[in-house]
Structures are given as C-alpha cells and as structure tokens.
Design a protein around this motif. Structure first.
Motif, PDB file in Angstrom:
ATOM      1  N   LEU A   1      59.786 -40.643  21.054  1.00 52.75           N
ATOM      2  CA  LEU A   1      61.363 -40.072  21.290  1.00 52.75           C
ATOM      3  C   LEU A   1      62.083 -40.931  20.333  1.00 52.75           C
ATOM      4  N   PHE A   2      61.827 -42.294  20.131  1.00 59.58           N
ATOM      5  CA  PHE A   2      62.766 -43.040  19.395  1.00 59.58           C
ATOM      6  C   PHE A   2      62.883 -42.455  17.999  1.00 59.58           C
ATOM      7  N   VAL A   3      61.664 -42.017  17.479  1.00 57.18           N
ATOM      8  CA  VAL A   3      61.719 -41.464  16.144  1.00 57.18           C
ATOM      9  C   VAL A   3      62.338 -40.361  15.855  1.00 57.18           C
ATOM     10  N   ALA A   4      62.218 -39.286  16.834  1.00 54.61           N
ATOM     11  CA  ALA A   4      62.794 -38.427  17.021  1.00 54.61           C
ATOM     12  C   ALA A   4      64.285 -38.372  16.886  1.00 54.61           C
ATOM     13  N   ALA A   5      64.668 -39.231  17.836  1.00 56.59           N
ATOM     14  CA  ALA A   5      66.247 -39.301  17.924  1.00 56.59           C
ATOM     15  C   ALA A   5      66.893 -40.066  17.022  1.00 56.59           C
ATOM     16  N   ALA A   6      65.979 -40.928  15.998  1.00 57.95           N
ATOM     17  CA  ALA A   6      66.731 -41.430  14.883  1.00 57.95           C
ATOM     18  C   ALA A   6      66.655 -40.064  13.764  1.00 57.95           C
ATOM     19  N   PHE A   7      65.567 -39.416  13.459  1.00 61.49           N
ATOM     20  CA  PHE A   7      65.746 -38.155  12.683  1.00 61.49           C
ATOM     21  C   PHE A   7      67.058 -37.273  12.876  1.00 61.49           C
ATOM     22  N   ALA A   8      67.181 -37.007  14.441  1.00 58.10           N
ATOM     23  CA  ALA A   8      68.047 -36.140  14.794  1.00 58.10           C
ATOM     24  C   ALA A   8      69.499 -36.740  14.503  1.00 58.10           C
ATOM     25  N   GLY A   9      69.738 -38.107  14.701  1.00 60.76           N
ATOM     26  CA  GLY A   9      70.968 -38.784  14.467  1.00 60.76           C
ATOM     27  C   GLY A   9      71.402 -38.905  12.898  1.00 60.76           C
ATOM     28  N   GLY A  10      70.206 -39.119  12.132  1.00 59.42           N
ATOM     29  CA  GLY A  10      70.565 -39.031  10.861  1.00 59.42           C
ATOM     30  C   GLY A  10      70.766 -37.750  10.247  1.00 59.42           C
ATOM     31  N   ARG A  11      70.211 -36.696  10.772  1.00 63.21           N
ATOM     32  CA  ARG A  11      70.403 -35.209  10.327  1.00 63.21           C
ATOM     33  C   ARG A  11      72.127 -34.815  10.824  1.00 63.21           C
ATOM     34  N   LEU A  12      72.477 -35.334  11.801  1.00 71.43           N
ATOM     35  CA  LEU A  12      73.829 -35.066  12.479  1.00 71.43           C
ATOM     36  C   LEU A  12      74.738 -35.886  11.772  1.00 71.43           C
ATOM     37  N   LEU A  13      74.571 -37.133  11.368  1.00 68.61           N
ATOM     38  CA  LEU A  13      75.579 -38.078  10.783  1.00 68.61           C
ATOM     39  C   LEU A  13      75.636 -37.988   9.196  1.00 68.61           C
ATOM     40  N   ARG A  14      74.531 -37.691   8.631  1.00 65.93           N
ATOM     41  CA  ARG A  14      74.873 -37.586   7.013  1.00 65.93           C
ATOM     42  C   ARG A  14      75.558 -36.473   6.716  1.00 65.93           C
ATOM     43  N   PRO A  15      76.284 -36.546   5.360  1.00 64.87           N
ATOM     44  CA  PRO A  15      77.246 -35.647   4.928  1.00 64.87           C
ATOM     45  C   PRO A  15      75.997 -34.744   4.146  1.00 64.87           C
ATOM     46  N   MET A  16      76.296 -33.463   4.293  1.00 59.81           N
ATOM     47  CA  MET A  16      75.494 -32.440   3.615  1.00 59.81           C
ATOM     48  C   MET A  16      76.268 -31.625   2.572  1.00 59.81           C
ATOM     49  N   VAL A  17      76.316 -32.211   1.281  1.00 56.34           N
ATOM     50  CA  VAL A  17      77.086 -31.554   0.316  1.00 56.34           C
ATOM     51  C   VAL A  17      76.074 -31.563  -0.912  1.00 56.34           C
ATOM     52  N   PRO A  18      75.265 -30.205  -0.974  1.00 54.96           N
ATOM     53  CA  PRO A  18      74.343 -30.147  -1.877  1.00 54.96           C
ATOM     54  C   PRO A  18      75.090 -29.611  -3.494  1.00 54.96           C
ATOM     55  N   THR A  19      74.791 -30.204  -4.386  1.00 51.47           N
ATOM     56  CA  THR A  19      75.200 -30.107  -5.718  1.00 51.47           C
ATOM     57  C   THR A  19      74.143 -29.593  -6.694  1.00 51.47           C
ATOM     58  N   PRO A  20      74.415 -29.227  -7.845  1.00 52.47           N
ATOM     59  CA  PRO A  20      73.440 -29.019  -8.605  1.00 52.47           C
ATOM     60  C   PRO A  20      72.649 -30.458  -9.159  1.00 52.47           C
ATOM     61  N   GLU A  21      73.353 -31.450  -9.052  1.00 52.19           N
ATOM     62  CA  GLU A  21      72.755 -32.726  -9.678  1.00 52.19           C
ATOM     63  C   GLU A  21      71.829 -33.203  -8.623  1.00 52.19           C
ATOM     64  N   LYS A  22      72.127 -33.075  -7.356  1.00 55.06           N
ATOM     65  CA  LYS A  22      71.413 -33.705  -6.315  1.00 55.06           C
ATOM     66  C   LYS A  22      70.002 -32.807  -6.064  1.00 55.06           C
ATOM     67  N   LEU A  23      70.229 -31.454  -6.356  1.00 58.51           N
ATOM     68  CA  LEU A  23      69.023 -30.764  -6.229  1.00 58.51           C
ATOM     69  C   LEU A  23      67.878 -30.974  -7.411  1.00 58.51           C
ATOM     70  N   LEU A  24      68.401 -31.528  -8.475  1.00 58.27           N
ATOM     71  CA  LEU A  24      67.350 -31.871  -9.478  1.00 58.27           C
ATOM     72  C   LEU A  24      66.136 -32.810  -8.906  1.00 58.27           C
ATOM     73  N   THR A  25      65.154 -32.393  -9.571  1.00 56.97           N
ATOM     74  CA  THR A  25      63.993 -33.724  -9.345  1.00 56.97           C
ATOM     75  C   THR A  25      64.246 -34.855  -9.952  1.00 56.97           C
ATOM     76  N   TYR A  26      64.146 -36.058  -9.334  1.00 60.76           N
ATOM     77  CA  TYR A  26      64.456 -37.416  -9.843  1.00 60.76           C
ATOM     78  C   TYR A  26      63.247 -38.113  -9.960  1.00 60.76           C
ATOM     79  N   GLU A  27      63.195 -38.416 -11.233  1.00 62.40           N
ATOM     80  CA  GLU A  27      62.095 -39.453 -11.666  1.00 62.40           C
ATOM     81  C   GLU A  27      62.639 -40.716 -12.292  1.00 62.40           C
TER      82      GLU A  27
END
Length: 123
Positions: free
Chosen positions: A20-46
């Motif tokens: 439950l703690f891990v699930a709550a952490a993932f859910a909180g991260g998903r709700l609190l993080r900004p979600m702005v996908p740009t072409p640069e962010k969608l590139l593979t990073y190596e």
C-alpha cells in the motif's frame, strides 16, 4: 494452534502495508508531477547523446557471462558471513559445516562446468 499463525499474520500485515505504501507513492507521484510531453522529452535518452541509426546493436555475450560469475561469487560471499557467525554458536558446528560444504560443492560444480565450457577464457 492459532498462536502459531500470529507470526504469519504480522508478516502478512507488514507486506500489505508495504504494498500500500508503494502504491500510494506511485499514485502521489502521478498526481503531483507535471505532465507536459514535448518531442524532446519523448526522444530516447542515451548518456546525453542523441540516438542515431537503428536501435539494434551487437554486444559481446562474454561481458554478461562475467557479470553472472560475479553475481554467483558475490552471493557466495554474502552467504559466508552469516554462516561464520552461526558456526561459532554452540550446537551448530557440525550441521552448519556440512551445509557449507554442500553449498560450496554446488558452487565448485558450477565453476568447473564454466571452466570446462571455456567460459573463463578471455579471447
């Protein structure tokens, strides 16, 4: 008999709380993080280098073999330290010595197999 299962209920409760703690952490991260996908962010990073060409690359398998051998001997070392502390305790000497010989025997058979197959040769 119910007293026997009290220890299992504590372990089960701790496991449920952990999930439950891990699930709550993932859910909180998903709700609190900004979600702005740009072409640069969608590139593979190596490693800071832009990807060029196809995604397929040939790698040498021998590096993986050496990493597996390292993991085997690291696990062996991790198992040896607790064994050494139990071996010194009263009443456990002969039993733990026999168990360690069986364990090291399995490792020796695996190492001998790898040596016979030529895995340990760097060519």
């Amino acid at each position: 008999m119910p007293e026997y299962f009290d220890g299992y209920s504590v372990v089960g409760l701790v496991a449920v709380v952990g999930v439950l703690f891990v699930a709550a952490a993932f859910a909180g991260g998903r709700l609190l993080r900004p979600m702005v996908p740009t072409p640069e962010k969608l590139l593979t990073y190596e490693c800071g280098v832009d990807p060029v060409g196809e995604g397929w690359a040939h790698t040498q398998i021998r590096y993986y073999v050496y990493s597996f051998l390292y993991v085997i001997f690291a696990v062996d070392a991790i198992f040896l330290f607790p064994w050494a502390t139990v071996f010194a305790a009263d009443g456990f000497g002969g039993t733990t010595l026999a168990e360690m010989f069986v364990f090291i025997g399995f490792l020796a058979v695996g190492l001998l197999y790898a040596w016979k197959k030529g895995v340990l040769e760097w060519t």
